[in-house]
Motif scaffolding. Structure first.
Motif, short mmCIF file in Angstrom:
data_model
loop_
_atom_site.label_atom_id
_atom_site.label_comp_id
_atom_site.label_asym_id
_atom_site.label_seq_id
_atom_site.Cartn_x
_atom_site.Cartn_y
_atom_site.Cartn_z
N ASN A 39 0.84 -1.19 0.00
CA ASN A 39 0.00 0.00 0.00
C ASN A 39 0.88 1.24 0.00
OD1 ASN A 39 0.59 0.98 2.70
ND2 ASN A 39 -0.94 -0.40 3.55
N SER A 41 0.42 5.87 0.07
CA SER A 41 -0.32 7.13 -0.05
C SER A 41 0.68 8.26 0.16
CB SER A 41 -1.46 7.22 0.97
OG SER A 41 -0.96 7.12 2.30
N PHE A 47 -5.37 10.68 -0.29
CA PHE A 47 -5.56 9.92 -1.51
C PHE A 47 -5.95 10.84 -2.68
CE2 PHE A 47 -7.38 6.88 1.82
CZ PHE A 47 -6.13 6.37 2.13
N VAL A 52 2.09 9.86 -5.99
CA VAL A 52 2.59 8.49 -6.12
C VAL A 52 3.20 8.29 -7.50
CG1 VAL A 52 1.95 6.05 -6.21
CG2 VAL A 52 1.02 7.51 -4.40
N PHE A 81 -0.31 0.34 -9.82
CA PHE A 81 -0.87 1.12 -8.72
C PHE A 81 -2.38 1.15 -8.92
CE2 PHE A 81 -1.77 5.71 -7.31
CZ PHE A 81 -1.93 5.38 -5.97
N ARG A 83 -5.81 2.75 -7.69
CA ARG A 83 -6.38 3.87 -6.95
C ARG A 83 -7.65 3.45 -6.22
NH1 ARG A 83 -4.29 8.72 -7.39
NH2 ARG A 83 -2.78 9.23 -9.03
N ARG A 84 -8.15 4.33 -5.37
CA ARG A 84 -9.30 4.01 -4.53
C ARG A 84 -10.54 3.68 -5.36
NH1 ARG A 84 -7.90 2.86 0.56
NH2 ARG A 84 -9.88 3.61 1.40
N GLU A 122 -3.69 2.09 -3.30
CA GLU A 122 -3.77 3.40 -2.66
C GLU A 122 -4.49 3.22 -1.32
OE1 GLU A 122 -4.59 7.94 -4.07
OE2 GLU A 122 -6.00 6.42 -4.75
#
Length: 208
Positions: A39, A41, A47, A52, A81, A83-84, A122
């Motif tokens: 993980n 951030s 976020f 990143v 990566f 993301r949310r 993230e």
């Protein structure tokens, strides 16, 4: 419909490509057996920003936030990566060696970067993760299996115990596995001949 496979060049079409200079050749391009979950951030606990990608691509402005001072000169990357919201960014071809694991070992083998693919989520150890991230991770995992002989999925905490803690206690390994299994079942219905190599993937249970 199951997720598209990776291309022969190691890039995944659904991902946004954002090339990183922090990568090099693997010692054995045929030896890609481990998937490592992390993980990240930047700044910590925040976020959605560009930092990143800036870090992994060597473009981070260290003056943007006081916490970035400790990152000055750091050369790291990850293959992917998430993301949310489930969007996937790719920085390094999975055929190449990204610099994500650091000092690490798995089943007696050192230098996990040599034979692993790194995926950053993230998040933080205490933030938990979004359903869209588990779905994207499951889709990516299945796509990777169509090209590479993956056998295991581990957290960074498992290959660097005492040094790393991610993806942390709130990462739901069972949710991840079930999401992957559902896609695998769908794949089996569509491509029965291809499912055998994917069925034996071993997942960590969140414990060192």
């Amino acid at each position: 419909m199951t997720p598209p496979a990776l291309g022969a060049d190691g890039w995944w079409l659904p991902a946004l490509r954002y090339d990183s200079p922090h990568a090099d050749c693997r010692p054995d391009p045929a030896d890609i057996t481990l998937l490592v979950i992390h993980n990240i951030s930047l700044p910590g606990g925040r976020f959605g920003g560009p930092h990143v990608s800036d870090l992994f691509s060597g473009r981070l402005d260290y003056n943007t936030d006081p916490s970035f001072a400790d990152l000055r000169g750091l050369k790291v990357s990850s293959h992917f990566f998430i993301r949310r919201d489930g969007r996937v960014v790719q920085y390094v071809s999975a055929n190449e060696r990204a610099w994500h694991a650091g000092l690490s070992s798995f089943r007696g083998r050192q230098k996990c970067n040599d034979y692993s693919i790194g995926v950053e989520l993230e998040g933080t150890d205490d933030s938990g993760y979004e359903p869209a991230q588990y779905q994207a991770l499951a889709a990516l995992t299945l796509a990777l299996q169509t090209r590479y002989p993956l056998t295991d999925v581990q957290g960074h905490e498992h290959i660097a115990p005492g040094r790393k803690t991610d993806p942390g206690p709130l990462f739901d390994w069972e949710c991840y596995r079930k999401s992957w299994q559902a896609l695998l079942n769908q794949k089996a219905a569509e491509e029965l001949a291809l499912v055998g190599a994917s069925a034996g993937l071993r997942f960590a249970k969140g414990l060192p």
